[in-house]
Design a protein around this motif. Structure first.
Motif, PDB file in Angstrom:
ATOM      1  N   ASP A  81       0.824  -1.267  -0.088  1.00 32.50           N
ATOM      2  CA  ASP A  81       0.137  -0.006   0.121  1.00 32.50           C
ATOM      3  C   ASP A  81       0.922   1.025  -0.024  1.00 32.50           C
ATOM      4  N   TRP A  97       0.499   4.154  -1.191  1.00 35.41           N
ATOM      5  CA  TRP A  97      -0.274   5.458  -1.213  1.00 35.41           C
ATOM      6  C   TRP A  97      -0.705   5.824   0.414  1.00 35.41           C
ATOM      7  N   ILE A 132      -4.444  -1.464  -4.487  1.00 36.06           N
ATOM      8  CA  ILE A 132      -5.245  -0.742  -5.380  1.00 36.06           C
ATOM      9  C   ILE A 132      -5.847  -1.796  -6.466  1.00 36.06           C
ATOM     10  N   CYS A 143      -7.770   3.996  -9.623  1.00 37.96           N
ATOM     11  CA  CYS A 143      -8.507   3.388  -8.700  1.00 37.96           C
ATOM     12  C   CYS A 143     -10.057   3.000  -9.016  1.00 37.96           C
ATOM     13  N   HIS A 145      -3.256   6.989 -10.158  1.00 38.31           N
ATOM     14  CA  HIS A 145      -2.474   7.112  -8.813  1.00 38.31           C
ATOM     15  C   HIS A 145      -0.992   6.928  -9.279  1.00 38.31           C
ATOM     16  N   CYS A 195     -11.146   7.669  -3.100  1.00 35.73           N
ATOM     17  CA  CYS A 195     -10.784   6.274  -2.699  1.00 35.73           C
ATOM     18  C   CYS A 195     -10.222   6.203  -1.191  1.00 35.73           C
ATOM     19  N   ARG A 213      -6.921   7.104  -0.887  1.00 36.27           N
ATOM     20  CA  ARG A 213      -5.388   7.052  -1.052  1.00 36.27           C
ATOM     21  C   ARG A 213      -5.029   8.447  -1.223  1.00 36.27           C
TER      22      ARG A 213
END
Length: 389
Positions: A32, A34, A142, A296, A302, A357, A359
Motif C-alpha cells: 500500500d 499510498w 489498488i 483506482c 495514482h 478512494c 489514498r
C-alpha cells in the motif's frame, strides 16, 4: 534476457546504494504505497531522484552533456524544491539518440509506434524491467479492490487482447500488457496480425461458467472492438463481480476517432453484466516512462510515491500549481539503464489532494497529446496493423 516476474528484484549491478535498496523494498514488498504520509513521499522522492540523477550523470555521457549545457549541478538538489531543476529530456530525443547508462548488451530495446526513424527506442536492462513490472504488482492494495480475496493463480483467467511478447517485435504496449501474466494464467488473442474476437468471447464465457475470475486486458481500441463484436452478435454475459476490464494505451488518434472512457465503461458494464463501473480500470504508461500509473475505483490514476510529476507551462516550462493544466513531465528513478527524466508530449493535470478512494499522493489526468506531434502511441499504431476475426 528473462522476463520479469514481479516476485522481487535480482541483482541491480552497480546500482546498490542505500536509496536503491529502499526503492526495491518499496516496489516489491510494500502492498500500500499510498498510505505513506505526504511529507514522507516528498522526502522519499528527493532521496531517490537525487541518487538516480547522480547515477546517470556518472554513467550517461549524453545526459551529463545535457545537464552541463543546462547549467545544472548536483548542488541544485540540496532541497526537494530543486527537483524541478533536474534536466529532462524531451521524449522525442529517444527518437533521435541512443540514450543509455549501461552497455547495450545488457539491454533489450523497446519501441513506440511510428515509421522507421520516428520511433522512440528505449534501452531497458533487467533491473529496470523488473521495477516496471513491480509497479503493476497484483498484490497491491489498488488491485485488491478489483478481485478481493480471490486467488488469481488458482481461480483467475487473463484474456489478453493483444499479441504475445514473442510476436510484439519490441512494441512497448504489447510487451507491457503481457505483464498481466503476473496476475493469472493468460492467453493472447492477436496472432499473425489478427485479433480473434470469437475465440476471446468463447473463452470468457467458458471461464465464467467454470466459476473463474476473468480479466479482459488490452488497448482501449481492442476492448471496444470486442464489445462491438458482442453487440453485433447479440451476446451478453452476466459476470457480476467475477470480472475486470483493464485498458492500457492511447484513447484517441484525433477527435473523430476518440474513445470516451465513460462510454466504454458503460458499454462494458452492460455487455459483460458487471456489478460496478469500478471493475473497468485504465493504466497509464508510455514507452519512455518506467512506472505504470494505475486507476483506482474512482477512476483517478495514482502515481507511485517514488515518481515526481511536474506539470509545466508550455511557454516557459515553469512548474504550474496543482490542478492547472500544462505539459506533463516525470522524474522516475526506477530506470537504471537510461535517464528516465522526461518532458512528455501530453497535456494534463496533477492533483495532490486525497482521492475519494482514500489514498493520498499524486493523481494525474492526461488530457491530450500535443497537436504538433504525429506520434499516435503504441496502442493506436497496433490498432492500425491488426485485423479482427
Amino acid at each position: 534476457m528473462t522476463t520479469p516476474t514481479g516476485a522481487g528484484p535480482r541483482s541491480s549491478g552497480p546500482l546498490t546504494g542505500t536509496e536503491f535498496a529502499e526503492l526495491d523494498r518499496l516496489i516489491f514488498e510494500d502492498d500500500d504505497w499510498w498510505a505513506m504520509p505526504s511529507a514522507d513521499q516528498t522526502a522519499l522522492r528527493h532521496r531517490l531522484v537525487t541518487a538516480a540523477v547522480t547515477h546517470h550523470l556518472e554513467h550517461s555521457a549524453d545526459y551529463r552533456r545535457f545537464a552541463e549545457a543546462s547549467g545544472f549541478t548536483l548542488a541544485d538538489l540540496d532541497d526537494p524544491a530543486g527537483l524541478a531543476r533536474v534536466p529532462q529530456f524531451p521524449t522525442r530525443m529517444f527518437k533521435r539518440m541512443e540514450i543509455r547508462s549501461v552497455p547495450a548488451q545488457d539491454c533489450d530495446v523497446f519501441k513506440s509506434s511510428g515509421t522507421s526513424g520516428t520511433q522512440s527506442r528505449v534501452w531497458r536492462d533487467e533491473p529496470s524491467l523488473e521495477r516496471l513490472a513491480g509497479s503493476l504488482r497484483p498484490e497491491g492494495d489498488i488491485w485488491r479492490t478489483l478481485y478481493g480475496d480471490i486467488d488469481l493463480d488458482d481461480d483467475g483467467e487473463m484474456v489478453h487482447l493483444g499479441p504475445h511478447r514473442h510476436e510484439a517485435d519490441g512494441v512497448w504496449i504489447s510487451y507491457l500488457m503481457t505483464l498481466v501474466e503476473m496476475f493469472a494464467a493468460t492467453r493472447s488473442y492477436v496472432h499473425d496480425g489478427v485479433l480473434w474476437l470469437q475465440d476471446a468471447v468463447r473463452d470468457v464465457g467458458t471461464a465464467l461458467a467454470d466459476g473463474r475470475f476473468v480479466c479482459v486486458a488490452g488497448p482501449p481500441v481492442f476492448v471496444a472492438e470486442l464489445l462491438r463484436h458482442m453487440a453485433d452478435n447479440s451476446i451478453k454475459l452476466s459476470a457480476g463481480d467475477r470480472m475486470a476490464v483493464i485498458t492500457g494505451g492511447g484513447w484517441k488518434k484525433n477527435e473523430s476517432t476518440r474513445l470516451d472512457p465513460d462510454e466504454l465503461r458503460s458499454l462494458a458494464m452492460d455487455t459483460f453484466g458487471l456489478a460496478s463501473a469500478s471493475q473497468v480500470r485504465d493504466v497509464f504508461n508510455q514507452v519512455e516512462l518506467n512506472t505504470a500509473f494505475i486507476e483506482c475505483e474512482h477512476h483517478r490514476k495514482h502515481v507511485p510515491p517514488w515518481v515526481e510529476v511536474i506539470v509545466r507551462d508550455p511557454h516557459d516550462l515553469a512548474p504550474v500549481p496543482a490542478g492547472r493544466p500544462g505539459l506533463m513531465s516525470y522524474l522516475d528513478p526506477t530506470a537504471r539503464s537510461y535517464p528516465c527524466f522526461l518532458l512528455a508530449e501530453d497535456f494534463g493535470t496533477a492533483e495532490t489532494d486525497t482521492c475519494p478512494c482514500g489514498r493520498g499522493g499524486t493523481t494525474v489526468d492526461i488530457h491530450r497529446r500535443m497537436r504538433t506531434s504525429s506520434h499516435h502511441g503504441c496502442a493506436l499504431r497496433l490498432a492500425e496493423t491488426v485485423r479482427t476475426a
